[in-house]
Design a protein around this motif. Structure first.
Motif, PDB file in Angstrom:
ATOM      1  N   HIS A  62       0.988  -1.216  -0.058  1.00 44.09           N
ATOM      2  CA  HIS A  62       0.072   0.087   0.023  1.00 44.09           C
ATOM      3  C   HIS A  62       0.713   1.219   0.007  1.00 44.09           C
ATOM      4  CE1 HIS A  62      -3.338  -2.555   0.341  1.00 44.09           C
ATOM      5  NE2 HIS A  62      -2.962  -3.235   1.543  1.00 44.09           N
ATOM      6  N   ASP A  63       2.067   1.269  -0.267  1.00 40.15           N
ATOM      7  CA  ASP A  63       3.109   2.272  -0.426  1.00 40.15           C
ATOM      8  C   ASP A  63       2.664   3.255  -1.540  1.00 40.15           C
ATOM      9  OD1 ASP A  63       4.177   1.366   1.933  1.00 40.15           O
ATOM     10  OD2 ASP A  63       6.244   0.904   0.882  1.00 40.15           O
ATOM     11  N   LEU A  64       3.136   4.597  -1.227  1.00 43.24           N
ATOM     12  CA  LEU A  64       3.104   5.426  -2.324  1.00 43.24           C
ATOM     13  C   LEU A  64       4.406   5.331  -2.992  1.00 43.24           C
ATOM     14  CD1 LEU A  64       1.847   7.761  -4.206  1.00 43.24           C
ATOM     15  CD2 LEU A  64       2.749   9.408  -2.158  1.00 43.24           C
ATOM     16  N   VAL A  65       4.507   4.882  -4.197  1.00 36.14           N
ATOM     17  CA  VAL A  65       5.839   4.635  -4.909  1.00 36.14           C
ATOM     18  C   VAL A  65       6.139   5.513  -5.942  1.00 36.14           C
ATOM     19  CG1 VAL A  65       7.362   2.719  -6.200  1.00 36.14           C
ATOM     20  CG2 VAL A  65       5.734   2.194  -4.471  1.00 36.14           C
ATOM     21  N   ALA A  66       7.139   6.184  -5.927  1.00 39.18           N
ATOM     22  CA  ALA A  66       7.727   7.117  -6.977  1.00 39.18           C
ATOM     23  C   ALA A  66       8.861   6.642  -7.923  1.00 39.18           C
ATOM     24  CB  ALA A  66       8.340   8.573  -6.244  1.00 39.18           C
ATOM     25  N   PRO A  67       8.792   6.877  -9.237  1.00 41.39           N
ATOM     26  CA  PRO A  67       9.677   6.249 -10.151  1.00 41.39           C
ATOM     27  C   PRO A  67      11.079   6.835  -9.960  1.00 41.39           C
ATOM     28  CG  PRO A  67       8.252   7.877 -11.300  1.00 41.39           C
ATOM     29  CD  PRO A  67       7.789   7.612  -9.831  1.00 41.39           C
ATOM     30  N   ARG A  68      11.345   8.091  -9.450  1.00 43.56           N
ATOM     31  CA  ARG A  68      12.695   8.645  -9.263  1.00 43.56           C
ATOM     32  C   ARG A  68      12.841   9.068  -7.943  1.00 43.56           C
ATOM     33  NH1 ARG A  68       9.673  12.346 -12.358  1.00 43.56           N
ATOM     34  NH2 ARG A  68       9.557  14.383 -11.233  1.00 43.56           N
ATOM     35  N   GLU A  69      13.864   9.537  -7.489  1.00 38.08           N
ATOM     36  CA  GLU A  69      14.554   9.687  -6.217  1.00 38.08           C
ATOM     37  C   GLU A  69      13.877  11.392  -5.859  1.00 38.08           C
ATOM     38  OE1 GLU A  69      18.754  10.592  -3.965  1.00 38.08           O
ATOM     39  OE2 GLU A  69      18.755  10.206  -6.186  1.00 38.08           O
ATOM     40  N   PRO A  70      13.565  11.517  -4.727  1.00 38.42           N
ATOM     41  CA  PRO A  70      12.866  12.944  -4.301  1.00 38.42           C
ATOM     42  C   PRO A  70      14.153  13.817  -4.515  1.00 38.42           C
ATOM     43  CG  PRO A  70      13.147  11.360  -2.516  1.00 38.42           C
ATOM     44  CD  PRO A  70      13.258  10.614  -3.632  1.00 38.42           C
TER      45      PRO A  70
END
Length: 117
Positions: free
Chosen positions: A43-51
């Motif tokens: 259920h994580d929010l996943v981003a495709p790149r580094e913040p």
């Protein structure tokens, strides 16, 4: 004799756990076995790149409050800055700030939480 019986029970439990304790349902649908920690990340929010880099905010101490530091939120297309805020302190707890963790499928957001001391 009791020790041997206990050992056999433990062996049976270990075997059942290793096998997943699941068989084929009666309707013929295949059983899907999930990884042990799948629920941790499902259920994580996943981003495709580094913040972007962490933003340091100059603040003064505020008695009775804890500073929840700023972080970057992923809106589905890009990162959006979320400023820090003061939250009421909880006796016998410490606050762990929100953060991003890198895993094989991208960057996972972990919200801030209270940890007992």
């Amino acid at each position: 004799m009791v020790n041997r019986s206990a050992a056999l029970v433990l062996l049976a439990l270990a075997t059942a756990l290793a096998a997943g304790c699941a068989g084929q349902p009666s309707n013929g649908t295949p059983v899907v076995h999930r990884p042990l920690f799948e629920s941790t990340y499902s259920h994580d929010l996943v981003a495709p790149r580094e913040p972007p880099p962490f933003v340091f905010e100059a603040v003064k101490d505020r008695p009775g409050y804890v500073r929840a530091h700023s972080y970057w939120k992923w809106n589905g297309q890009d990162f959006v800055f979320v400023p820090g805020e003061w939250i009421p302190a909880k006796p016998d707890y410490r606050y762990v700030d929100a953060r991003w963790e890198r895993h094989g499928d991208g960057w996972h957001f972990k919200p801030g939480y209270w940890l007992p001391q």
